[in-house]
Scaffold this active site. Structure first.
Site, mmCIF file in Angstrom:
data_model
loop_
_atom_site.group_PDB
_atom_site.id
_atom_site.type_symbol
_atom_site.label_atom_id
_atom_site.label_comp_id
_atom_site.label_asym_id
_atom_site.label_seq_id
_atom_site.Cartn_x
_atom_site.Cartn_y
_atom_site.Cartn_z
ATOM 1 N N GLY A 32 -1.025 1.470 -9.292
ATOM 2 C CA GLY A 32 0.507 1.929 -8.629
ATOM 3 C C GLY A 32 1.027 0.909 -8.199
ATOM 4 O O GLY A 32 0.987 -0.145 -8.099
ATOM 5 N N GLN A 82 8.078 -3.380 -4.154
ATOM 6 C CA GLN A 82 7.783 -4.539 -4.216
ATOM 7 C C GLN A 82 7.999 -5.789 -5.593
ATOM 8 O O GLN A 82 7.538 -7.026 -5.772
ATOM 9 C CB GLN A 82 5.886 -3.484 -4.967
ATOM 10 C CG GLN A 82 5.163 -3.182 -3.857
ATOM 11 C CD GLN A 82 4.041 -2.630 -4.322
ATOM 12 O OE1 GLN A 82 3.902 -1.649 -5.008
ATOM 13 N NE2 GLN A 82 2.999 -3.644 -4.196
ATOM 14 N N CYS A 141 -3.805 -4.052 -3.206
ATOM 15 C CA CYS A 141 -2.276 -3.495 -3.895
ATOM 16 C C CYS A 141 -2.352 -5.089 -3.959
ATOM 17 O O CYS A 141 -2.356 -6.035 -2.997
ATOM 18 C CB CYS A 141 -1.671 -3.758 -1.681
ATOM 19 S SG CYS A 141 0.059 -3.550 -2.034
ATOM 20 N N LEU A 142 -0.886 -4.468 -4.861
ATOM 21 C CA LEU A 142 -0.972 -5.622 -5.506
ATOM 22 C C LEU A 142 0.413 -6.939 -4.795
ATOM 23 O O LEU A 142 0.124 -8.443 -5.062
ATOM 24 C CB LEU A 142 0.060 -5.369 -6.489
ATOM 25 C CG LEU A 142 -0.221 -4.891 -8.198
ATOM 26 C CD1 LEU A 142 0.499 -4.411 -9.124
ATOM 27 C CD2 LEU A 142 -1.862 -5.672 -8.979
ATOM 28 N N HIS A 163 -0.496 5.611 -1.109
ATOM 29 C CA HIS A 163 -0.853 4.949 -1.216
ATOM 30 C C HIS A 163 0.867 4.200 -0.820
ATOM 31 O O HIS A 163 1.666 3.477 -0.825
ATOM 32 C CB HIS A 163 -1.282 3.492 -1.855
ATOM 33 C CG HIS A 163 -1.459 2.529 -1.537
ATOM 34 N ND1 HIS A 163 -2.396 0.830 -1.221
ATOM 35 C CD2 HIS A 163 -0.476 1.607 -2.029
ATOM 36 C CE1 HIS A 163 -1.936 0.384 -1.283
ATOM 37 N NE2 HIS A 163 -0.766 0.047 -1.558
ATOM 38 N N GLU A 164 0.709 4.125 -2.136
ATOM 39 C CA GLU A 164 2.518 3.837 -2.701
ATOM 40 C C GLU A 164 3.537 4.882 -2.192
ATOM 41 O O GLU A 164 5.034 4.599 -1.900
ATOM 42 C CB GLU A 164 2.949 4.231 -4.070
ATOM 43 C CG GLU A 164 1.389 3.814 -5.234
ATOM 44 C CD GLU A 164 1.522 2.160 -4.942
ATOM 45 O OE1 GLU A 164 2.847 1.575 -5.390
ATOM 46 O OE2 GLU A 164 0.349 1.619 -5.728
ATOM 47 N N HIS A 166 4.595 2.390 1.262
ATOM 48 C CA HIS A 166 5.279 1.435 0.703
ATOM 49 C C HIS A 166 6.505 2.240 0.430
ATOM 50 O O HIS A 166 7.991 1.074 0.873
ATOM 51 C CB HIS A 166 5.367 0.981 -1.058
ATOM 52 C CG HIS A 166 4.304 -0.037 -1.166
ATOM 53 N ND1 HIS A 166 3.791 -1.811 -0.640
ATOM 54 C CD2 HIS A 166 3.397 0.079 -1.219
ATOM 55 C CE1 HIS A 166 2.932 -1.928 -0.788
ATOM 56 N NE2 HIS A 166 2.288 -1.080 -1.581
HETATM 57 ZN ZN ZN Z 1 0.979 -1.398 -2.329
#
Ligand code: ZN
Length: 180
Positions: free
Chosen positions: A49, A54, A105-106, A147-148, A151
């Site tokens: 995701g 990001q 998380c990236l 989660h997304e 953000h």
């Molecule tokens: Zn994330």
């Protein structure tokens, strides 16, 4: 054929990650180009995701691919590609019961910790074509969309942990990204 580009993923403590993303006015070709880049960037990372912030774009857009194996597939079967796109997503209902899940998380590479979130949510969003969709999400899908969506509000999964764990995670990522 569309040309897609892999963008740079920003990491903590970049202050952009704390920014609240703006709603999208219209799903047009420019937005679809952004979603294409996001998907390519996510696959390359690799991740399941990615929110637009990001890659430094403060708009309410998420891409996801849970890369699940088909029902009844063999152990070593390749996951099936199933890209999903979410524009201006909203949670319209969430369950009382929660699901603990070890998240990553990236933007916080190599850090994993357990977060409790509602196990089941109903969401409303615009898809890649700009059509409104209402859908139920359970399991990993529910974890990932929440989660997304965090953000989009400038919230990271480590914000759900203790201050000690959060500070430790940021310090580790700083060291890691400096070394890279
Ligand atoms: Zn994330």
């Amino acid at each position: 054929m569309t040309l897609m580009a892999i963008r740079e993923i920003i990491t903590v403590p970049n202050p952009l990650l704390k920014q609240i993303s703006k709603p999208v006015d219209k799903v047009d070709d420019a937005l679809r180009a952004l979603m294409d880049d996001m998907l390519e960037t996510m696959y390359d990372a690799p991740g399941i995701g990615l929110a637009a912030i990001q890659i430094g774009e403060p708009v309410r857009v998420i891409v996801m691919d849970l890369q699940e194996k088909p029902e009844g597939a063999a152990e070593d079967a390749e996951p099936v590609k199933n890209p999903r796109y979410f524009v201006n997503p909203e949670i319209i209902w969430k369950s009382e019961d929660t699901l603990p899940y070890e998240e990553g998380c990236l933007s916080i590479p190599e850090i994993y910790d357990e977060v409790q979130r509602p196990a089941h949510v109903k969401i409303r969003y615009l898809n890649y074509q700009g059509e409104q969709v209402e859908e139920e999400a359970k399991g990993l899908y529910a974890v990932c969309i929440q989660h997304e969506m965090d953000h989009l509000e400038g919230v990271l999964f480590i914000d759900h942990l203790s201050k000690l764990k959060r500070d430790r995670a940021v310090t580790k990522v700083k060291k890691l990204t400096r070394a890279a």
